[in-house]
Write an enzyme that holds these catalytic residues in place. Sequence first.
Site, short mmCIF file in Angstrom:
data_model
loop_
_atom_site.label_atom_id
_atom_site.label_comp_id
_atom_site.label_asym_id
_atom_site.label_seq_id
_atom_site.Cartn_x
_atom_site.Cartn_y
_atom_site.Cartn_z
CG ASN A 9 7.74 2.50 1.54
OD1 ASN A 9 7.57 3.13 0.50
ND2 ASN A 9 7.88 1.19 1.57
CD1 TRP A 10 4.28 8.27 2.74
CD2 TRP A 10 4.35 9.94 1.26
NE1 TRP A 10 4.27 9.46 3.44
CE2 TRP A 10 4.32 10.50 2.56
CE3 TRP A 10 4.42 10.83 0.17
CZ2 TRP A 10 4.33 11.88 2.79
CZ3 TRP A 10 4.42 12.20 0.40
CH2 TRP A 10 4.38 12.72 1.69
CE LYS A 11 4.64 -0.25 1.83
NZ LYS A 11 4.26 -1.56 2.28
CG HIS A 94 9.71 -2.75 0.28
ND1 HIS A 94 8.63 -3.57 0.07
CD2 HIS A 94 9.45 -2.08 1.43
CE1 HIS A 94 7.76 -3.40 1.06
NE2 HIS A 94 8.24 -2.49 1.90
CD GLU A 166 10.00 -3.07 5.76
OE1 GLU A 166 9.25 -2.28 6.32
OE2 GLU A 166 10.04 -3.21 4.54
N GLY A 172 1.90 -4.50 6.16
CA GLY A 172 0.55 -4.14 5.73
C GLY A 172 -0.54 -5.05 6.25
CB SER A 208 1.95 -4.03 11.15
OG SER A 208 1.37 -4.60 9.99
N GLY A 229 4.99 2.11 6.71
CA GLY A 229 4.20 2.21 5.49
C GLY A 229 2.86 2.88 5.78
P1 PGA Z 1 3.46 -1.20 6.80
O1 PGA Z 1 4.56 -1.22 5.64
O2 PGA Z 1 3.91 -0.25 7.85
O3 PGA Z 1 2.19 -0.77 6.14
O4 PGA Z 1 3.37 -2.60 7.33
C1 PGA Z 1 5.92 -1.21 5.94
C2 PGA Z 1 6.75 -1.32 4.69
O5 PGA Z 1 6.38 -2.04 3.78
O6 PGA Z 1 7.80 -0.67 4.58
#
Ligand code: PGA
Length: 244
Positions: A9-11, A94, A166, A172, A208, A229
């Site tokens: 997920n590159w957001k 999400h 999640e 994050g 994470s 992410g």
């Molecule tokens: P992260 O994000 O791996 O940076 O914690 C995961 C996500 O939000 O899908």
Amino acid sequence: MSKKIFIANWKMQLSPAEALKTAKDFVRTFKDFKGIAVVCPDFLSLAGVAKIFKNTPLLLGAQDVAAFERGAYTGEISALDLASYDTKYVLIGHSERRSYLQENDKLLAAKIRMALAQKIKPVLCVGENAAEKKQGREAAVIKAQLKGALNYLPNHGVRSLLIAYEPIWAIGTGLHCDPEKALRVKRTIEELCKRAGLKKTPILYGGSVTANNAADFLIPNGFDGLLVGSASLKADSFKNIVRL
Ligand code: PGA
């Protein structure tokens, strides 16, 4: 054993130029990949990434989809158009969209329906926040989120739903969920899915995930895949998670 599903997920982390460059790195790195690796770029980069992924083992995903098929919906992106770029998966609900954009269960259910109508697999994201975790309300929160969305969906339409657990406090932050605890939540989700008449719903973990903890979530009878992410923004670090 069915293949694990890895979703990047590159957001909104990369500019379109960076996204295209990263997509090319992914193609080089994953050229002989036999598993399921999905990349969700931002919408501006999606068409370019689709072109780069053509005839490669990499699959395209989207980070969101409109709850409407086509029409006067300013700023929205239709599932019809995502499908025309060969988008195979879409993230729905999400936590960043639930909290920053106030997405609710009814809207998420409509998005799931739109995705399924175009044979795009919806990945419904669920998870508790830090306060809910502190109160030990994980199961209740997830139950409400799942039931909330499923209540608006006719049973026959949700065969190819995926669920991503999640925990919001883990996203994050560098603080992943204890795998054993996450697996207990997974069993709760399985139970709820069974009761809702959903069979074979792959359940992914996200929050994470790094190369250091990925394997702990993928033990036998563990999660069916990972939603990544930060560690998915570079081909090499995503590759280390997917363990080619
Ligand atoms: P992260 O994000 O791996 O940076 O914690 C995961 C996500 O939000 O899908």
